[in-house]
Design a protein around this motif. Structure first.
Motif, PDB file in Angstrom:
ATOM      1  N   ARG A 135      45.131  21.563  44.980  1.00  0.00           N
ATOM      2  CA  ARG A 135      46.576  21.079  44.970  1.00  0.00           C
ATOM      3  C   ARG A 135      46.688  21.644  43.262  1.00  0.00           C
ATOM      4  O   ARG A 135      48.046  21.655  42.971  1.00  0.00           O
ATOM      5  CB  ARG A 135      46.738  19.530  44.758  1.00  0.00           C
ATOM      6  CG  ARG A 135      46.595  19.257  46.522  1.00  0.00           C
ATOM      7  CD  ARG A 135      47.082  17.822  46.592  1.00  0.00           C
ATOM      8  NE  ARG A 135      46.472  16.958  45.735  1.00  0.00           N
ATOM      9  CZ  ARG A 135      45.503  15.856  46.281  1.00  0.00           C
ATOM     10  NH1 ARG A 135      45.030  16.246  47.329  1.00  0.00           N
ATOM     11  NH2 ARG A 135      44.946  15.090  45.225  1.00  0.00           N
ATOM     12  N   GLY A 136      45.957  21.529  42.453  1.00  0.00           N
ATOM     13  CA  GLY A 136      46.098  21.858  41.018  1.00  0.00           C
ATOM     14  C   GLY A 136      46.412  23.443  40.713  1.00  0.00           C
ATOM     15  O   GLY A 136      46.582  23.454  39.701  1.00  0.00           O
ATOM     16  N   GLY A 137      45.875  24.075  41.683  1.00  0.00           N
ATOM     17  CA  GLY A 137      46.154  25.462  41.446  1.00  0.00           C
ATOM     18  C   GLY A 137      44.845  26.302  40.871  1.00  0.00           C
ATOM     19  O   GLY A 137      44.988  27.317  40.620  1.00  0.00           O
ATOM     20  N   TRP A 138      43.494  25.370  41.037  1.00  0.00           N
ATOM     21  CA  TRP A 138      42.416  26.077  41.007  1.00  0.00           C
ATOM     22  C   TRP A 138      42.059  27.398  41.992  1.00  0.00           C
ATOM     23  O   TRP A 138      42.506  27.068  43.164  1.00  0.00           O
ATOM     24  CB  TRP A 138      41.471  25.204  40.794  1.00  0.00           C
ATOM     25  CG  TRP A 138      41.265  24.342  39.657  1.00  0.00           C
ATOM     26  CD1 TRP A 138      42.041  23.347  39.418  1.00  0.00           C
ATOM     27  CD2 TRP A 138      40.355  24.458  38.566  1.00  0.00           C
ATOM     28  NE1 TRP A 138      41.667  22.530  38.277  1.00  0.00           N
ATOM     29  CE2 TRP A 138      40.652  23.104  37.885  1.00  0.00           C
ATOM     30  CE3 TRP A 138      39.264  24.868  38.250  1.00  0.00           C
ATOM     31  CZ2 TRP A 138      40.035  22.642  36.643  1.00  0.00           C
ATOM     32  CZ3 TRP A 138      38.683  24.606  37.060  1.00  0.00           C
ATOM     33  CH2 TRP A 138      38.846  23.155  36.371  1.00  0.00           C
ATOM     34  N   LYS A 139      41.353  28.315  41.650  1.00  0.00           N
ATOM     35  CA  LYS A 139      41.037  29.281  42.666  1.00  0.00           C
ATOM     36  C   LYS A 139      39.603  29.326  42.860  1.00  0.00           C
ATOM     37  O   LYS A 139      38.937  29.357  41.761  1.00  0.00           O
ATOM     38  CB  LYS A 139      41.632  30.666  42.009  1.00  0.00           C
ATOM     39  CG  LYS A 139      43.189  30.709  41.709  1.00  0.00           C
ATOM     40  CD  LYS A 139      43.878  30.224  43.040  1.00  0.00           C
ATOM     41  CE  LYS A 139      45.297  30.445  42.647  1.00  0.00           C
ATOM     42  NZ  LYS A 139      46.318  29.943  43.974  1.00  0.00           N
ATOM     43  N   VAL A 140      39.190  29.709  43.952  1.00  0.00           N
ATOM     44  CA  VAL A 140      37.480  30.146  44.203  1.00  0.00           C
ATOM     45  C   VAL A 140      37.273  31.098  43.774  1.00  0.00           C
ATOM     46  O   VAL A 140      38.091  32.209  44.012  1.00  0.00           O
ATOM     47  CB  VAL A 140      37.591  29.640  45.693  1.00  0.00           C
ATOM     48  CG1 VAL A 140      35.844  30.014  46.054  1.00  0.00           C
ATOM     49  CG2 VAL A 140      37.927  28.536  46.406  1.00  0.00           C
ATOM     50  N   LEU A 141      36.092  31.427  43.080  1.00  0.00           N
ATOM     51  CA  LEU A 141      35.536  32.489  42.620  1.00  0.00           C
ATOM     52  C   LEU A 141      34.325  32.963  43.626  1.00  0.00           C
ATOM     53  O   LEU A 141      33.627  32.283  44.335  1.00  0.00           O
ATOM     54  CB  LEU A 141      35.046  32.405  41.244  1.00  0.00           C
ATOM     55  CG  LEU A 141      35.868  32.155  40.049  1.00  0.00           C
ATOM     56  CD1 LEU A 141      35.191  32.162  39.064  1.00  0.00           C
ATOM     57  CD2 LEU A 141      37.003  33.306  40.268  1.00  0.00           C
ATOM     58  N   SER A 142      34.028  34.323  43.784  1.00  0.00           N
ATOM     59  CA  SER A 142      32.887  35.000  44.433  1.00  0.00           C
ATOM     60  C   SER A 142      31.965  35.177  43.499  1.00  0.00           C
ATOM     61  O   SER A 142      32.033  36.174  42.617  1.00  0.00           O
ATOM     62  CB  SER A 142      33.344  35.952  45.235  1.00  0.00           C
ATOM     63  OG  SER A 142      32.042  36.521  46.058  1.00  0.00           O
TER      64      SER A 142
END
Length: 215
Positions: A135-142
């Motif tokens: 919801r806060g706009g964080w993105k998952v990293l690989s």
């Protein structure tokens, strides 16, 4: 007759006083039981002493010119206070905040729980945290070799956690902050026959910057 009336008056008065005292005591006990849990309120990079002023939890003072930090004295909630990327955690018995040589908040390391958890409970905490990050706009990293996806509640993921296989999730907040976390088995001496788990959560500078990852 007057003696009987006097007796009942005194009985009613003492009863009312007793009830009032019981209500006061109950209200006092309720206020203690429901007192707000201490909070650590911060963002990465802010002055450590400013963080201490904003927080109701107790943390040791800064040591100028040194990389240092300390743990909370009592279980506390972490409130990451960025206006866009903010989130909160459940109360944590272990919550440590470090600062750099300039006296600025560098990292947070914590287990967002006050006791070991069942796997169901641990997944509930992690999935709730992930929803806040989304919801806060964080993105998952690989990140190769460490887990390249957020946690999901599937039999495969549960089995991976139970077997202690690597499953660490990384998230990035617009090259400002980084969060990682994982669930691991823990030998709880109080419950030697039960499967118990600990969550480890780390917050610091952007993983994308720290690990020099491409967009």
């Amino acid at each position: 007759m007057k003696a009987i009336q006097c007796f009942w008056w005194r009985y009613r008065r003492e009863t009312l006083v007793g009830l009032a005292l019981m209500l006061v005591a109950a209200a006092w006990l309720f206020s203690i039981a429901h007192a707000s849990t201490p909070e650590v309120v911060l963002v990465i990079g802010e002055p450590y002493e400013q963080m201490r002023k904003h927080s109701s939890a107790s943390l040791p003072p800064v040591i100028p010119g040194h990389v240092w930090g300390g743990d909370v004295e009592k279980p506390a909630i972490l409130r990451f206070n960025d206006p866009q990327f903010g989130f909160t955690t459940p109360p944590a018995k272990f919550l440590a905040v470090s600062h750099d040589e300039q006296g600025r908040v560098a990292t947070v390391r914590m287990s967002p729980q006050v006791d070991t958890l069942t796997l169901d409970e641990a997944l509930k905490v992690v999935l709730g945290l992930q929803e806040q990050l989304r919801r806060g706009g964080w993105k998952v990293l690989s990140v190769r070799g460490n887990g390249d996806a957020p946690y999901i509640d599937t039999p495969e993921v549960r089995e991976k956690i139970k077997q202690g296989k690597p499953y660490q999730a990384y998230w990035d907040a617009d090259k400002k902050y980084g969060v990682s976390y994982w669930i691991a088995r823990f030998a709880d001496d109080k419950r030697p026959k039960e499967e118990r788990y600990l969550i480890t959560l780390t917050i610091g500078r952007s993983w994308r910057v720290a690990l020099d990852l491409d967009e």
